[in-house]
Write a protein that holds these residues in place. Structure first.
Motif, PDB file in Angstrom:
ATOM      1  N   SER A  94      29.416  85.347 -42.921  1.00 51.45           N
ATOM      2  CA  SER A  94      28.527  84.795 -41.816  1.00 51.45           C
ATOM      3  C   SER A  94      28.339  85.663 -40.883  1.00 51.45           C
ATOM      4  O   SER A  94      27.558  85.611 -39.958  1.00 51.45           O
ATOM      5  CB  SER A  94      29.622  83.556 -41.099  1.00 51.45           C
ATOM      6  OG  SER A  94      29.621  82.363 -42.019  1.00 51.45           O
ATOM      7  N   ASN A 138      29.763  80.093 -48.557  1.00 54.42           N
ATOM      8  CA  ASN A 138      29.308  80.227 -47.274  1.00 54.42           C
ATOM      9  C   ASN A 138      28.632  78.638 -46.878  1.00 54.42           C
ATOM     10  O   ASN A 138      27.341  78.665 -46.265  1.00 54.42           O
ATOM     11  CB  ASN A 138      28.518  81.041 -46.675  1.00 54.42           C
ATOM     12  CG  ASN A 138      27.267  81.316 -47.418  1.00 54.42           C
ATOM     13  OD1 ASN A 138      26.948  80.612 -48.219  1.00 54.42           O
ATOM     14  ND2 ASN A 138      26.371  82.345 -47.148  1.00 54.42           N
ATOM     15  N   GLN A 187      29.286  76.457 -41.495  1.00 53.71           N
ATOM     16  CA  GLN A 187      28.557  77.806 -41.793  1.00 53.71           C
ATOM     17  C   GLN A 187      26.987  77.547 -42.104  1.00 53.71           C
ATOM     18  O   GLN A 187      26.185  78.306 -41.554  1.00 53.71           O
ATOM     19  CB  GLN A 187      29.042  78.013 -43.118  1.00 53.71           C
ATOM     20  CG  GLN A 187      30.391  78.863 -43.050  1.00 53.71           C
ATOM     21  CD  GLN A 187      31.009  79.041 -44.244  1.00 53.71           C
ATOM     22  OE1 GLN A 187      30.867  78.453 -45.358  1.00 53.71           O
ATOM     23  NE2 GLN A 187      31.563  80.043 -44.489  1.00 53.71           N
ATOM     24  N   HIS A 190      26.454  81.462 -34.096  1.00 54.99           N
ATOM     25  CA  HIS A 190      27.786  81.237 -34.179  1.00 54.99           C
ATOM     26  C   HIS A 190      28.408  80.424 -33.061  1.00 54.99           C
ATOM     27  O   HIS A 190      28.971  79.520 -33.394  1.00 54.99           O
ATOM     28  CB  HIS A 190      28.523  82.449 -34.160  1.00 54.99           C
ATOM     29  CG  HIS A 190      28.455  83.424 -35.655  1.00 54.99           C
ATOM     30  ND1 HIS A 190      29.503  84.096 -36.128  1.00 54.99           N
ATOM     31  CD2 HIS A 190      27.418  83.295 -36.429  1.00 54.99           C
ATOM     32  CE1 HIS A 190      29.181  84.593 -37.394  1.00 54.99           C
ATOM     33  NE2 HIS A 190      27.853  84.146 -37.416  1.00 54.99           N
TER      34      HIS A 190
END
Length: 337
Positions: free
Chosen positions: A41, A262, A267, A275
């Motif tokens: 990520s 992911n 995610q 994030h």
């Protein structure tokens, strides 16, 4: 609160906040760097292994707290400190030199089994914790590792779970749990800036193993002394739901479920919104579940109500990727017009 409590709290906070200055050269020396892959990520090489800092903070703080707490509670804190250190050491070994999945699982189970056996014996807890405790502890260590994939998510998780333990300890009349929860919350909160500001650092496996192991062993100890199970498990629900639903989906699709990927809910949200927003969503769900779990202290009816709320929160959380995708498509159509 005693002098020992405040000493432990300050020690956790300062160690986690300042030790990374000393840890960074060590990580460079051992080349503990997380290199991005197609399943990652993040997009640039970043130091991992920063979890050494909150690990030292929690272990030292918990031992100081144990010295200030008499009897059974103090012995429980010693067991938790030793187990936390053991999980952190295993994680650091995995950071420096990736361990095989079988050997890693065996060591996790050994640590979990010894810790749970000691806790149940000291606290004279229910017999079933001898059997289910180790499985739950080892399982949550891996859950925390799976969920540690974006900036701030683990640090905020540790902060909220620690705060939840503070409340549960106060409501259950267990000062040791209140003190331990404070140590956990402050240690992980102090590390959050290192995860997002300047030359970033990741917790790494040392940090995620520490997070999962400390929380799970503390949860077993809390249940062993009579804290309602629903209240203890409450802040863990979002992590458990995200991991279990992702695993079930991958198995149903006949994917190689044991390989890195992911496709967790958090995610997917991180790729679409960033994030910190994704971490904030996970944290909000954790706070909501923790608040719902406090209803368990009212009695059986409150515990049932809490479980119903868990289901609602989980359903909303799992549906967020679909909702955000529809919203994105709708906004795109409006812009096109």
């Amino acid at each position: 609160m005693s002098v020992g409590f405040w000493t432990a709290a300050v020690l956790c906070l300062l160690t986690s906040a300042l030790l990374p200055f000393a840890v960074r050269p060590l990580l460079y020396r051992f080349a503990v760097v997380d290199v991005p892959s197609e399943r990652s990520s993040h997009v640039r090489p970043t130091l991992r292994g920063g979890g050494i800092a909150p690990g030292m903070g929690i272990v030292l703080g918990t031992l100081v707290l144990a010295a200030a707490v008499p009897g059974v509670s103090g012995r429980l804190l010693v067991v938790i400190a030793v187990a936390s250190a053991a999980f952190a050491i295993l994680g650091f070994a995995d950071d420096v030199r990736s361990l095989g999945s079988l050997s890693r699982a065996v060591v996790q189970m050994v640590i979990a089994t010894v810790a749970c056996a000691a806790i149940v014996t000291i606290a004279e807890g229910p017999w079933w914790l001898y059997v289910l405790g180790p499985v739950a502890v080892a399982g949550y260590v891996n859950v925390a590792n799976f969920m540690d994939g974006i900036n701030t998510v683990s640090g905020l998780h540790g902060t909220v779970v620690g705060a939840s333990f503070v409340v549960s300890g106060a409501l259950a009349g267990q000062p040791w749990l209140t003190g331990l929860g404070t140590c956990i919350a402050l240690a992980f909160l102090a590390f959050v800036p290192w995860n997002v500001v300047g030359r970033r650092m990741f917790l790494g496996d040392v940090g995620s193993y520490l997070l999962g192991g400390t929380i799970a062993v503390a949860a077993v100890a809390a249940i062993a002394v009579g804290v309602p199970l629903v209240a203890v498990v409450a802040p863990l629900v979002p992590y458990l739901v995200d991991t279990s639903s992702t695993l079930a989906r991958r198995v149903a699709r006949r994917e190689r479920w044991f390989e890195a990927h992911n496709t967790h809910v958090y995610q997917v949200l991180a790729r679409r919104h960033g994030h910190v927003p994704a971490s904030s969503i996970v944290t909000a769900a954790t706070v909501a579940c923790a608040a719902a779990g406090s209803l368990a202290f009212v009695g059986p009816v409150g515990a049932v109500a809490a479980v119903v709320l868990f289901a609602v929160i989980a359903a909303v959380y799992l549906s967020l990727p679909s909702w955000t995708l529809r919203l994105t498509h709708r906004e795109a159509r409006v812009e096109h017009v």
